[in-house]
Scaffold this active site. Structure first.
Site: not given
Length: 210
Positions: A106, A108, A139
């Site tokens: 992801h 992040e 995250c």
């Protein structure tokens, strides 16, 4: 004009006035045969300005949106993230789950990992992470463990968000760190990116009969 002089000018201006100065600087570069194709944040970095009242959460979210659009072009869920320390962009990333064949890739997560390497410290105590969609539990947990100071997100995720949507891991009482949180920055633009992406995916599925 030196970066220091430019900084002094922006420091005395409102956000709107600072925008006008930045636009003028971009036009000057174009007139000198050096067209500027980046965003205002990149222009600030180029002239050596890392802190001013002209650099707001909205400015950094603009860069996160640019990253999100890159993800969408690649067929990734369009989420982008920017990690900033003392007004300077350290890392800017976007979702790469499909590209890397990694469910943890992801925006992040990639931003935090890259910043730790860049700064040579896993403790990101002065960092602000700007992300176009409310962080998921994975995250959010990574940012708490990395001691991220502040998290700013765009589109809320009431079903799976972990910054107050479905739950709030970023400020969970049982953990040894809490992040400051601001949501809803450029939320409509962030939501629209996601809406368009999933509408296109649904249309593709209908055409293929899936």
């Amino acid at each position: 004009m030196s970066g220091k002089e430019f900084f002094q000018i922006l420091g005395n201006l409102s956000v709107e006035e600072a925008d006008a100065v930045l636009s003028y600087e971009a036009e000057e570069r174009a007139g000198a045969g050096e067209p500027w194709t980046g965003g205002r944040i990149d222009l600030l970095e180029e002239v050596g300005i890392h802190q001013s009242r002209g650099v707001t959460d909205e400015h950094f979210m603009e860069e996160a949106l640019r990253q999100a659009r890159k993800a969408g072009v690649k067929g990734e869920v369009p989420v982008g993230a920017v990690l900033v320390v003392e007004g300077r962009i350290i890392t800017k990333t976007h979702n790469q789950v499909e590209e890397l064949k990694d469910a943890t890739a992801h925006a992040e997560m990639l931003a935090v990992t890259a910043a730790a390497g860049e700064l040579e410290d896993w403790r990101l105590t002065e960092a602000t992470v700007y992300v176009t969609k409310e962080p998921c539990p994975m995250c959010a947990g990574a940012m708490v463990l990395s001691r991220v100071k502040r998290v700013v997100y765009g589109a809320a995720d009431p079903r799976g968000g972990a910054a107050g949507g479905a739950l709030n891991l970023l400020q969970f009482d049982g953990l040894n760190h809490k992040c400051e949180v601001r949501g809803g920055v450029k939320s409509e633009e962030c939501r629209e990116l996601l809406r368009e992406f999933f509408q296109a995916k649904r249309a593709e599925g209908e055409k293929s009969g899936n």
